[in-house]
Design an enzyme around this catalytic site. Structure first.
Site, PDB file in Angstrom:
ATOM      1  N   ARG A  45       0.855  -1.188   0.000  1.00 37.16           N
ATOM      2  CA  ARG A  45       0.000   0.000   0.000  1.00 37.16           C
ATOM      3  C   ARG A  45       0.892   1.240   0.000  1.00 37.16           C
ATOM      4  O   ARG A  45       1.995   1.227   0.534  1.00 37.16           O
ATOM      5  CB  ARG A  45      -0.923   0.019   1.230  1.00 37.16           C
ATOM      6  CG  ARG A  45      -2.035  -1.007   1.181  1.00 37.16           C
ATOM      7  CD  ARG A  45      -3.091  -0.651   0.138  1.00 37.16           C
ATOM      8  NE  ARG A  45      -4.239  -1.544   0.158  1.00 37.16           N
ATOM      9  CZ  ARG A  45      -4.371  -2.604  -0.609  1.00 37.16           C
ATOM     10  NH1 ARG A  45      -3.406  -2.915  -1.460  1.00 37.16           N
ATOM     11  NH2 ARG A  45      -5.466  -3.344  -0.556  1.00 37.16           N
ATOM     12  N   HIS A  74      -1.629   1.068  -9.631  1.00 34.40           N
ATOM     13  CA  HIS A  74      -2.304   0.086  -8.772  1.00 34.40           C
ATOM     14  C   HIS A  74      -2.993  -0.996  -9.612  1.00 34.40           C
ATOM     15  O   HIS A  74      -4.198  -1.248  -9.472  1.00 34.40           O
ATOM     16  CB  HIS A  74      -3.321   0.775  -7.859  1.00 34.40           C
ATOM     17  CG  HIS A  74      -3.605  -0.015  -6.608  1.00 34.40           C
ATOM     18  ND1 HIS A  74      -3.921   0.573  -5.414  1.00 34.40           N
ATOM     19  CD2 HIS A  74      -3.621  -1.358  -6.381  1.00 34.40           C
ATOM     20  CE1 HIS A  74      -4.128  -0.368  -4.493  1.00 34.40           C
ATOM     21  NE2 HIS A  74      -3.955  -1.552  -5.062  1.00 34.40           N
TER      22      HIS A  74
END
Length: 308
Positions: free
Chosen positions: A223, A271
């Protein structure tokens, strides 16, 4: 019995088709066509605001549509509502592909050759054997373990670091804060696949980078908040790190003025390392839901106290 899907819109139709064919007895709804929210008992979602959760008085289970649950506001969900993370082959296969591509590109100096091509320079580099490189994976859960297993086929030296000790054949395992330094000191490529928790936020920082061998590379597919951006830029500019491959950032999307966009040693992707695939995820989720209907234990329920 009503199920509401509130997640990736382009994949919603595939989820709806699967449930229509394989579970016609279930009332499968797709946001924003949710109907009466008082009837919703199961929620499949990526992000669900607290004020939305409050409108679901009959909610029994929250299914995360992705592998992580850091997007979930635990305090908004009643304690009796289990939070289930997504574990399915599509997510695992995608992550294995992305990390393998990244490691091999670093190992075989592909980014150096991209720069050489731009200079029109024919400059062959020495090709070291995979056995001369040590790859370290932070986080040995389902994704990290699958990545390590695939990388083992190339002959790399492999290390894994986890909150608690997790043994794997062919992998030197480390656990806990006390063994983090020993783990890092040997990693030529460091891969972050940790869950995001208060304990792991900002873990990719100046202190950690100083423990890696000079010239090591970073791959962050965990993350964005795992990484302290300024510390990475400093490590790259000083030569402490050679390159960074980042699939996640904070925030997302990354602002156009952020220095990562123009830094020559940073490779960015938006992502996309791993995504839930409806074709493989829907059957697994439906099976889990049916177990809950029969009063059997759910699979992949997260521990709220740990955050994963």
């Amino acid at each position: 019995m009503s199920i509401l899907y509130r997640s990736d819109a382009p994949r919603a139709a595939a989820w709806a088709r699967y449930f229509a064919e394989h579970a016609p007895d279930l009332d499968f709804r797709v946001w924003p066509d949710a109907g009466n929210l008082d009837e919703v008992e199961y929620l499949i979602a990526w992000q669900a605001p607290a004020e939305f959760i409050a409108k679901l008085p009959r909610l029994k289970v929250f299914f995360s549509s992705g592998a992580g649950v850091d997007h979930v506001d635990f305090s908004a969900l009643p304690k009796h509502v289990p939070i289930v993370r997504m574990v399915e082959p599509g997510i695992i296969d995608g992550m294995v592909e992305y990390v393998t591509l990244s490691v091999l590109a670093l190992h075989r100096d592909f980014f150096d050759y991209v720069e050489a091509k731009a200079r029109r320079t024919w400059d062959p580099l020495e090709v070291p054997p995979a056995s001369s490189r040590t790859i370290g994976v932070m986080g040995m859960g389902s994704l990290g373990s699958a990545v390590l297993q695939r990388l083992s086929s190339y002959g790399f030296n492999l290390r894994g670091w986890n909150r608690s000790l997790r043994e794997m054949d062919g992998v030197e395992s480390f656990a806990g804060p006390d063994q983090l330094q020993s783990f890092l000191e040997g990693c030529d490529v460091l891969i972050c696949l940790l869950p995001l928790t208060p304990a792991t936020k900002g873990i990719l920082n100046r202190e950690l980078f100083s423990l890696l061998p000079a010239g090591a590379a970073l791959v962050n597919v965990g993350r964005g908040p795992h990484l302290v951006d300024e510390d990475l830029l400093e490590a790259l500019d000083s030569g402490r790190l050679s390159r960074a491959i980042l699939d996640v950032t904070e925030p997302e999307p990354l602002p156009a003025e952020h220095p990562f966009w123009v830094h020559p040693r940073v490779f960015l992707t938006p992502h996309v390392a791993s995504m839930t695939q409806p074709e493989s995820a829907a059957p697994i989720l439906l099976g889990n839901l049916r177990r809950h209907q029969r009063g059997e234990p759910l699979s992949n329920v997260i521990d709220r106290s740990r955050g994963y």
